[in-house]
Scaffold this motif. Structure first.
Motif, PDB file in Angstrom:
ATOM      1  N   ARG A  84       2.382 -13.716   4.519  1.00 33.64           N
ATOM      2  CA  ARG A  84       1.405 -14.212   3.547  1.00 33.64           C
ATOM      3  C   ARG A  84       0.552 -13.089   2.959  1.00 33.64           C
ATOM      4  NH1 ARG A  84       1.116 -18.664   7.487  1.00 33.64           N
ATOM      5  NH2 ARG A  84       2.001 -20.517   6.477  1.00 33.64           N
ATOM      6  N   ARG A  85       0.283 -12.075   3.728  1.00 26.94           N
ATOM      7  CA  ARG A  85      -0.500 -10.941   3.221  1.00 26.94           C
ATOM      8  C   ARG A  85       0.325 -10.034   2.319  1.00 26.94           C
ATOM      9  NH1 ARG A  85      -2.276 -10.222   8.702  1.00 26.94           N
ATOM     10  NH2 ARG A  85      -0.889  -8.393   8.808  1.00 26.94           N
ATOM     11  N   GLY A  86       1.635 -10.221   2.306  1.00 29.26           N
ATOM     12  CA  GLY A  86       2.482  -9.354   1.512  1.00 29.26           C
ATOM     13  C   GLY A  86       2.824  -8.057   2.208  1.00 29.26           C
ATOM     14  N   ASP A  87       2.597  -7.997   3.525  1.00 26.34           N
ATOM     15  CA  ASP A  87       2.953  -6.799   4.281  1.00 26.34           C
ATOM     16  C   ASP A  87       4.457  -6.727   4.548  1.00 26.34           C
ATOM     17  OD1 ASP A  87       0.310  -6.075   4.316  1.00 26.34           O
ATOM     18  OD2 ASP A  87      -0.102  -6.968   6.281  1.00 26.34           O
ATOM     19  N   ALA A  88       5.161  -7.803   4.247  1.00 24.44           N
ATOM     20  CA  ALA A  88       6.621  -7.831   4.337  1.00 24.44           C
ATOM     21  C   ALA A  88       7.127  -8.768   3.247  1.00 24.44           C
ATOM     22  CB  ALA A  88       7.093  -8.295   5.705  1.00 24.44           C
ATOM     23  N   ASP A  89       8.286  -8.439   2.677  1.00 19.99           N
ATOM     24  CA  ASP A  89       8.861  -9.276   1.620  1.00 19.99           C
ATOM     25  C   ASP A  89       9.548 -10.518   2.186  1.00 19.99           C
ATOM     26  OD1 ASP A  89       8.465  -7.477  -0.820  1.00 19.99           O
ATOM     27  OD2 ASP A  89       9.455  -6.118   0.592  1.00 19.99           O
ATOM     28  N   ALA A  90      10.116 -10.395   3.371  1.00 21.57           N
ATOM     29  CA  ALA A  90      10.789 -11.505   4.049  1.00 21.57           C
ATOM     30  C   ALA A  90      10.794 -11.175   5.540  1.00 21.57           C
ATOM     31  CB  ALA A  90      12.207 -11.698   3.532  1.00 21.57           C
ATOM     32  N   GLY A  91      11.153 -12.165   6.353  1.00 25.49           N
ATOM     33  CA  GLY A  91      11.148 -11.907   7.784  1.00 25.49           C
ATOM     34  C   GLY A  91      12.017 -12.879   8.555  1.00 25.49           C
ATOM     35  N   MET A 121       9.937   8.833 -13.223  1.00 27.05           N
ATOM     36  CA  MET A 121       8.999   8.495 -12.166  1.00 27.05           C
ATOM     37  C   MET A 121       7.998   9.628 -11.990  1.00 27.05           C
ATOM     38  SD  MET A 121       9.725   7.812  -8.119  1.00 27.05           S
ATOM     39  CE  MET A 121      10.766   6.402  -8.479  1.00 27.05           C
ATOM     40  N   THR A 122       6.735   9.272 -11.988  1.00 24.90           N
ATOM     41  CA  THR A 122       5.707  10.270 -11.778  1.00 24.90           C
ATOM     42  C   THR A 122       5.486  10.490 -10.303  1.00 24.90           C
ATOM     43  OG1 THR A 122       3.923   8.626 -11.764  1.00 24.90           O
ATOM     44  CG2 THR A 122       4.582   9.508 -13.917  1.00 24.90           C
ATOM     45  N   GLY A 123       4.709  11.543  -9.990  1.00 23.88           N
ATOM     46  CA  GLY A 123       4.486  11.853  -8.587  1.00 23.88           C
ATOM     47  C   GLY A 123       3.691  10.803  -7.861  1.00 23.88           C
ATOM     48  N   SER A 124       2.915   9.958  -8.613  1.00 25.75           N
ATOM     49  CA  SER A 124       2.080   8.938  -7.976  1.00 25.75           C
ATOM     50  C   SER A 124       2.832   7.651  -7.695  1.00 25.75           C
ATOM     51  CB  SER A 124       0.867   8.629  -8.872  1.00 25.75           C
ATOM     52  OG  SER A 124       1.300   8.153 -10.136  1.00 25.75           O
ATOM     53  N   GLU A 125       4.035   7.485  -8.249  1.00 23.65           N
ATOM     54  CA  GLU A 125       4.796   6.252  -8.063  1.00 23.65           C
ATOM     55  C   GLU A 125       5.617   6.324  -6.777  1.00 23.65           C
ATOM     56  OE1 GLU A 125       7.099   5.966 -11.585  1.00 23.65           O
ATOM     57  OE2 GLU A 125       5.536   4.920 -12.719  1.00 23.65           O
ATOM     58  N   ALA A 126       5.521   5.259  -5.973  1.00 24.71           N
ATOM     59  CA  ALA A 126       6.292   5.207  -4.729  1.00 24.71           C
ATOM     60  C   ALA A 126       7.687   4.679  -5.026  1.00 24.71           C
ATOM     61  CB  ALA A 126       5.593   4.297  -3.728  1.00 24.71           C
ATOM     62  N   PRO A 127       8.712   5.166  -4.332  1.00 29.56           N
ATOM     63  CA  PRO A 127      10.071   4.653  -4.537  1.00 29.56           C
ATOM     64  C   PRO A 127      10.149   3.200  -4.101  1.00 29.56           C
ATOM     65  CG  PRO A 127       9.975   6.083  -2.618  1.00 29.56           C
ATOM     66  CD  PRO A 127       8.650   6.212  -3.299  1.00 29.56           C
ATOM     67  N   PRO A 128      11.033   2.403  -4.705  1.00 31.94           N
ATOM     68  CA  PRO A 128      11.141   0.987  -4.344  1.00 31.94           C
ATOM     69  C   PRO A 128      11.601   0.812  -2.905  1.00 31.94           C
ATOM     70  CG  PRO A 128      12.985   1.640  -5.720  1.00 31.94           C
ATOM     71  CD  PRO A 128      12.028   2.790  -5.720  1.00 31.94           C
ATOM     72  N   SER A 129      11.106  -0.239  -2.270  1.00 28.17           N
ATOM     73  CA  SER A 129      11.499  -0.527  -0.895  1.00 28.17           C
ATOM     74  C   SER A 129      11.474  -2.032  -0.666  1.00 28.17           C
ATOM     75  CB  SER A 129      10.569   0.167   0.106  1.00 28.17           C
ATOM     76  OG  SER A 129       9.246  -0.346  -0.016  1.00 28.17           O
ATOM     77  N   PHE A 130      12.193  -2.455   0.361  1.00 32.68           N
ATOM     78  CA  PHE A 130      12.211  -3.865   0.776  1.00 32.68           C
ATOM     79  C   PHE A 130      11.765  -3.909   2.222  1.00 32.68           C
ATOM     80  CE2 PHE A 130      14.324  -7.655   2.534  1.00 32.68           C
ATOM     81  CZ  PHE A 130      13.842  -8.615   1.663  1.00 32.68           C
ATOM     82  N   ARG A 131      10.665  -4.618   2.481  1.00 35.13           N
ATOM     83  CA  ARG A 131      10.085  -4.664   3.823  1.00 35.13           C
ATOM     84  C   ARG A 131      10.533  -5.934   4.538  1.00 35.13           C
ATOM     85  NH1 ARG A 131       4.305  -4.333   1.375  1.00 35.13           N
ATOM     86  NH2 ARG A 131       5.527  -5.618  -0.061  1.00 35.13           N
ATOM     87  N   LEU A 132      11.167  -5.750   5.670  1.00 35.31           N
ATOM     88  CA  LEU A 132      11.739  -6.864   6.420  1.00 35.31           C
ATOM     89  C   LEU A 132      11.081  -6.965   7.792  1.00 35.31           C
ATOM     90  CD1 LEU A 132      13.954  -9.078   6.654  1.00 35.31           C
ATOM     91  CD2 LEU A 132      15.444  -7.303   7.609  1.00 35.31           C
ATOM     92  N   ALA A 133      10.370  -8.059   8.022  1.00 29.95           N
ATOM     93  CA  ALA A 133       9.749  -8.299   9.324  1.00 29.95           C
ATOM     94  C   ALA A 133      10.748  -8.997  10.245  1.00 29.95           C
ATOM     95  CB  ALA A 133       8.495  -9.151   9.160  1.00 29.95           C
ATOM     96  N   TYR A 134      10.571  -8.826  11.548  1.00 31.48           N
ATOM     97  CA  TYR A 134      11.417  -9.545  12.496  1.00 31.48           C
ATOM     98  C   TYR A 134      10.679  -9.718  13.818  1.00 31.48           C
ATOM     99  CZ  TYR A 134      12.488  -4.958  14.571  1.00 31.48           C
ATOM    100  OH  TYR A 134      12.396  -3.731  15.170  1.00 31.48           O
ATOM    101  N   VAL A 135      10.896 -10.872  14.441  1.00 28.21           N
ATOM    102  CA  VAL A 135      10.220 -11.201  15.695  1.00 28.21           C
ATOM    103  C   VAL A 135      11.029 -10.654  16.870  1.00 28.21           C
ATOM    104  CG1 VAL A 135       9.160 -13.263  14.705  1.00 28.21           C
ATOM    105  CG2 VAL A 135      11.380 -13.445  15.834  1.00 28.21           C
ATOM    106  N   PRO A 136      10.418 -10.540  18.041  1.00 24.04           N
ATOM    107  CA  PRO A 136      11.142 -10.013  19.210  1.00 24.04           C
ATOM    108  C   PRO A 136      12.405 -10.818  19.516  1.00 24.04           C
ATOM    109  CG  PRO A 136       8.791 -10.084  19.650  1.00 24.04           C
ATOM    110  CD  PRO A 136       8.986 -10.779  18.340  1.00 24.04           C
ATOM    111  N   GLY A 137      13.453 -10.097  19.846  1.00 24.54           N
ATOM    112  CA  GLY A 137      14.733 -10.726  20.175  1.00 24.54           C
ATOM    113  C   GLY A 137      15.732 -10.697  19.048  1.00 24.54           C
ATOM    114  N   VAL A 138      15.259 -10.644  17.809  1.00 26.72           N
ATOM    115  CA  VAL A 138      16.159 -10.597  16.658  1.00 26.72           C
ATOM    116  C   VAL A 138      16.648  -9.169  16.458  1.00 26.72           C
ATOM    117  CG1 VAL A 138      16.363 -10.924  14.166  1.00 26.72           C
ATOM    118  CG2 VAL A 138      15.046 -12.550  15.531  1.00 26.72           C
TER     119      VAL A 138
END
Length: 270
Positions: A51-58, A1-18
């Motif tokens: 839809r924008r891809g700001d989260a992988d699932a939610g 991995m080079t210095g410019s590569e970001a480590p893998p991540s999974f972005r999870l959105a959630y609505v209030p109350g969850v």
């Protein structure tokens, strides 16, 4: 991995109350190589975020907005009415919509409940958000009916809540863009569905390695049950060997005619 590569991540959105902490913990145990990033969003913004891809699932509330999103229903929330602690409703365990006929029932713009007809008397204006409605309840303006998770989220010491038996219910689901069903999404689907680490989707190649050992045990056990002579071979088990013990046993008759004659003559003479 080079210095410019970001480590893998999974972005999870959630609505209030969850509260996603349980699933986050399991994810961290199974996928320590991929960090899980929580993305708190409002119920109205969550679909644009996906839809924008700001989260992988939610985690969202049903119904899902649009056919381009896949969803798995998870659980149904209890519906409650939030009231001041000195309200008459606080004296009982649960109420019906009819019990609130004389109350002003606030109806926030972000209400997740699908009402055919809101009980009680309507307010002059609708609060923008649930948190605003709760503030109005604390001010003595009226009451508000919400999913129990939202009542807990906006809890105040001067307020309480009671179950409403005949109100609509909110259902929580996991949603994601159908065209972006990645391996990480499959892994998280397995977690929320309660699959074990060996049965999680996206890891289907792992379990077969453990299959032959179990299959071998089954194969060994089968002949013992189906073998018609299995019972006869188990009887001489206390001896050193099944076949040899039988051949030396004078009473079995399986030692041959010669051995049988030598034992039989002295007995007949006496």
């Amino acid at each position: 991995m080079t210095g410019s590569e970001a480590p893998p991540s999974f972005r999870l959105a959630y609505v209030p109350g969850v509260t996603p902490s349980k699933w986050v913990r399991i994810w961290n145990e199974r996928r320590p190589d991929v960090s899980l990033v929580l993305v708190p969003v409002s119920a109205t913004e969550v679909y644009d975020v996906l839809r924008r891809g700001d989260a992988d699932a939610g985690f969202v509330r049903l119904p899902v907005d649009g056919a381009d999103l896949s969803a798995i229903p998870l659980y149904t929330e209890t519906t409650v009415v939030v009231v001041p602690k000195d309200h008459i409703v606080a004296a009982v365990e649960q109420v019906s919509g009819e019990d609130l006929a004389d109350d002003i029932v606030l109806h926030p713009e972000d209400d997740p409940l699908d009402w055919e007809r809101l009980p009680g008397r309507p307010a002059l204006e609708r609060p923008a958000e649930t948190v605003d409605a709760v503030e109005l309840v604390a001010a003595g303006i009226g009451v508000v009916i919400v999913p129990q998770s939202l009542a807990r989220l906006h809890h105040r010491k001067d307020l309480t809540y009671r179950t409403v038996t005949d109100a609509p219910e909110s259902r929580i689901a996991l949603a994601w863009p159908e065209e972006l069903t990645t391996e990480l999404v499959e892994d998280f689907i397995g977690i929320v569905r309660g699959r074990t680490v060996n049965s999680t989707r996206g890891r289907s190649q792992t379990p077969p390695a453990a299959q032959p050992k179990g299959a071998a045990k089954s194969a060994k056990a089968a002949p013992r049950k189906s073998d018609a002579g299995g019972g006869a071979r188990r009887k001489p088990a206390p001896g050193k060997g099944g076949g040899r013990a039988t051949a030396k046993n004078p009473r079995s008759g399986s030692g041959g005619p010669k051995g049988g004659a030598k034992r039989g003559k002295p007995r007949r003479g006496s």
